[in-house]
Design a protein around this motif. Structure first.
Motif, PDB file in Angstrom:
ATOM      1  N   THR A  28      -2.872   6.325 -23.155  1.00 52.49           N
ATOM      2  CA  THR A  28      -3.922   5.455 -23.435  1.00 52.49           C
ATOM      3  C   THR A  28      -3.045   4.379 -24.347  1.00 52.49           C
ATOM      4  N   ASP A  29      -1.581   4.412 -24.185  1.00 52.67           N
ATOM      5  CA  ASP A  29      -0.900   3.459 -25.005  1.00 52.67           C
ATOM      6  C   ASP A  29       0.517   3.271 -24.278  1.00 52.67           C
ATOM      7  N   ALA A  30       0.857   2.055 -23.922  1.00 53.58           N
ATOM      8  CA  ALA A  30       1.891   1.761 -23.125  1.00 53.58           C
ATOM      9  C   ALA A  30       3.086   2.420 -23.921  1.00 53.58           C
ATOM     10  N   ARG A  31       3.369   2.099 -25.120  1.00 55.42           N
ATOM     11  CA  ARG A  31       4.697   2.779 -25.784  1.00 55.42           C
ATOM     12  C   ARG A  31       4.532   4.383 -25.469  1.00 55.42           C
ATOM     13  N   ALA A  32       3.554   5.076 -25.534  1.00 53.39           N
ATOM     14  CA  ALA A  32       3.450   6.448 -25.454  1.00 53.39           C
ATOM     15  C   ALA A  32       3.851   6.736 -23.902  1.00 53.39           C
ATOM     16  N   ILE A  45       2.888   4.085 -10.870  1.00 48.25           N
ATOM     17  CA  ILE A  45       2.002   4.068 -12.201  1.00 48.25           C
ATOM     18  C   ILE A  45       1.095   2.822 -11.982  1.00 48.25           C
ATOM     19  N   VAL A  46      -0.040   3.089 -12.414  1.00 50.17           N
ATOM     20  CA  VAL A  46      -1.118   2.325 -12.470  1.00 50.17           C
ATOM     21  C   VAL A  46      -1.470   1.990 -13.762  1.00 50.17           C
ATOM     22  N   SER A  47      -1.368   0.532 -13.926  1.00 47.68           N
ATOM     23  CA  SER A  47      -1.579   0.342 -15.498  1.00 47.68           C
ATOM     24  C   SER A  47      -2.512  -0.783 -15.786  1.00 47.68           C
ATOM     25  N   ASP A  48      -3.088  -0.816 -16.854  1.00 44.87           N
ATOM     26  CA  ASP A  48      -3.950  -1.846 -17.259  1.00 44.87           C
ATOM     27  C   ASP A  48      -3.178  -3.277 -17.829  1.00 44.87           C
ATOM     28  N   PHE A  49      -3.615  -4.392 -17.741  1.00 40.77           N
ATOM     29  CA  PHE A  49      -2.625  -5.363 -17.876  1.00 40.77           C
ATOM     30  C   PHE A  49      -2.973  -5.654 -19.573  1.00 40.77           C
ATOM     31  N   LYS A  50      -4.256  -5.947 -19.903  1.00 42.17           N
ATOM     32  CA  LYS A  50      -4.683  -6.320 -21.347  1.00 42.17           C
ATOM     33  C   LYS A  50      -4.673  -5.166 -22.215  1.00 42.17           C
ATOM     34  N   MET A  51      -3.608  -4.788 -22.969  1.00 37.55           N
ATOM     35  CA  MET A  51      -3.739  -3.604 -23.971  1.00 37.55           C
ATOM     36  C   MET A  51      -3.218  -4.183 -25.281  1.00 37.55           C
ATOM     37  N   PRO A  52      -3.689  -3.629 -26.250  1.00 37.10           N
ATOM     38  CA  PRO A  52      -3.137  -3.949 -27.723  1.00 37.10           C
ATOM     39  C   PRO A  52      -1.602  -3.444 -27.858  1.00 37.10           C
ATOM     40  N   GLY A  53      -0.750  -3.871 -28.660  1.00 34.90           N
ATOM     41  CA  GLY A  53       0.432  -3.480 -28.816  1.00 34.90           C
ATOM     42  C   GLY A  53       1.488  -3.933 -27.758  1.00 34.90           C
ATOM     43  N   MET A  54       1.051  -3.527 -26.667  1.00 36.53           N
ATOM     44  CA  MET A  54       2.144  -3.753 -25.718  1.00 36.53           C
ATOM     45  C   MET A  54       1.385  -4.264 -24.494  1.00 36.53           C
ATOM     46  N   PHE A  59       5.114  -4.368 -20.855  1.00 37.53           N
ATOM     47  CA  PHE A  59       5.371  -2.949 -20.402  1.00 37.53           C
ATOM     48  C   PHE A  59       6.258  -2.905 -19.380  1.00 37.53           C
ATOM     49  N   TYR A  60       5.906  -3.733 -18.495  1.00 30.21           N
ATOM     50  CA  TYR A  60       6.770  -3.898 -17.184  1.00 30.21           C
ATOM     51  C   TYR A  60       8.344  -4.271 -17.521  1.00 30.21           C
ATOM     52  N   ASP A  61       8.598  -5.178 -18.458  1.00 25.99           N
ATOM     53  CA  ASP A  61       9.860  -5.440 -19.050  1.00 25.99           C
ATOM     54  C   ASP A  61      10.397  -4.539 -19.586  1.00 25.99           C
ATOM     55  N   ALA A  62       9.913  -3.402 -20.335  1.00 29.46           N
ATOM     56  CA  ALA A  62      10.272  -2.182 -20.688  1.00 29.46           C
ATOM     57  C   ALA A  62      10.630  -1.443 -19.834  1.00 29.46           C
ATOM     58  N   LEU A  63       9.903  -1.233 -18.839  1.00 28.19           N
ATOM     59  CA  LEU A  63      10.197  -0.400 -17.525  1.00 28.19           C
ATOM     60  C   LEU A  63      11.524  -0.933 -17.102  1.00 28.19           C
ATOM     61  N   LEU A  64      11.787  -2.236 -16.861  1.00 27.78           N
ATOM     62  CA  LEU A  64      12.910  -2.724 -16.108  1.00 27.78           C
ATOM     63  C   LEU A  64      14.196  -2.333 -16.888  1.00 27.78           C
ATOM     64  N   ASN A  65      14.181  -2.232 -18.091  1.00 25.08           N
ATOM     65  CA  ASN A  65      14.983  -2.003 -19.115  1.00 25.08           C
ATOM     66  C   ASN A  65      15.494  -0.498 -19.132  1.00 25.08           C
ATOM     67  N   ARG A  66      14.333   0.428 -19.386  1.00 20.49           N
ATOM     68  CA  ARG A  66      14.269   1.707 -19.755  1.00 20.49           C
ATOM     69  C   ARG A  66      14.341   2.457 -18.586  1.00 20.49           C
ATOM     70  N   HIS A  67      13.595   2.380 -17.720  1.00 17.84           N
ATOM     71  CA  HIS A  67      13.250   3.041 -16.487  1.00 17.84           C
ATOM     72  C   HIS A  67      13.252   2.150 -15.239  1.00 17.84           C
ATOM     73  N   PRO A  68      14.324   1.660 -14.875  1.00 17.90           N
ATOM     74  CA  PRO A  68      14.460   0.519 -13.667  1.00 17.90           C
ATOM     75  C   PRO A  68      13.600   1.162 -12.368  1.00 17.90           C
ATOM     76  N   GLN A  69      13.913   2.816 -12.186  1.00 12.76           N
ATOM     77  CA  GLN A  69      13.567   3.339 -10.870  1.00 12.76           C
ATOM     78  C   GLN A  69      11.965   3.100 -10.787  1.00 12.76           C
ATOM     79  N   TYR A  70      11.189   2.686 -11.640  1.00 13.45           N
ATOM     80  CA  TYR A  70       9.863   2.669 -11.416  1.00 13.45           C
ATOM     81  C   TYR A  70       9.308   1.260 -11.404  1.00 13.45           C
ATOM     82  N   ALA A  71      10.092   0.329 -11.347  1.00 12.78           N
ATOM     83  CA  ALA A  71       9.740  -1.031 -11.358  1.00 12.78           C
ATOM     84  C   ALA A  71       9.118  -1.481  -9.913  1.00 12.78           C
ATOM     85  N   ASP A  72       9.421  -0.715  -8.866  1.00 16.72           N
ATOM     86  CA  ASP A  72       8.839  -1.077  -7.777  1.00 16.72           C
ATOM     87  C   ASP A  72       7.749  -0.018  -7.334  1.00 16.72           C
ATOM     88  N   ARG A  73       7.336   0.870  -8.396  1.00 19.27           N
ATOM     89  CA  ARG A  73       6.215   1.768  -8.208  1.00 19.27           C
ATOM     90  C   ARG A  73       4.983   1.461  -9.240  1.00 19.27           C
TER      91      ARG A  73
END
Length: 121
Positions: A28-32, A45-54, A59-73
């Motif tokens: 329930t939190d993008a950082r979590a 990963i199915v992600s909401d777009f409008k979320m507080p905090g991130m 979230f997508y940018d953070a994935l690219l930096n921390r978990h790039p293997q998920y960018a196309d998923r």
């Protein structure tokens, strides 16, 4: 993995995913969610777009930096795809998305776009 700050919406998406023979995990939190990805692996990963905090773009940018293997998923769920900022982001990154309110058939189609094999059901 489902990422949605509205727990009831996230639970609804998880229920639909279970109907589609998936085994979802709700964050329930993008950082979590980023932390969970450190511990567990996910097919998509199915992600909401409008979320507080991130929001979804952050979230997508953070994935690219921390978990790039998920960018196309990653696929997004939004209630405001016609917003200029959201439309520009989705067009730029080329990630699939569906609109709220979420219908099972739309979610199934999103999953098919995120996987090579598709989803039966």
């Amino acid at each position: 993995m489902v990422v949605d700050d509205e727990e009831t919406v996230g639970e609804l998406i998880c229920e639909m995913l279970e109907d589609l023979r998936c085994v979802p995990t709700l964050a329930t939190d993008a950082r979590a969610a980023l932390g969970v990805l450190e511990q567990d692996g996910f097919d998509m990963i199915v992600s909401d777009f409008k979320m507080p905090g991130m929001n979804g773009a952050e979230f997508y940018d953070a994935l690219l930096n921390r978990h790039p293997q998920y960018a196309d998923r990653v696929g997004f769920v939004t209630g405001d795809a016609l917003s200029e900022d959201i439309f520009r982001f989705l067009s730029k990154v080329g990630r699939p998305h569906i609109e709220k309110p979420i219908l099972r058939d739309d979610l199934s189609a999103l999953l098919e776009r995120l996987t090579c094999k598709g989803v039966n059901g």
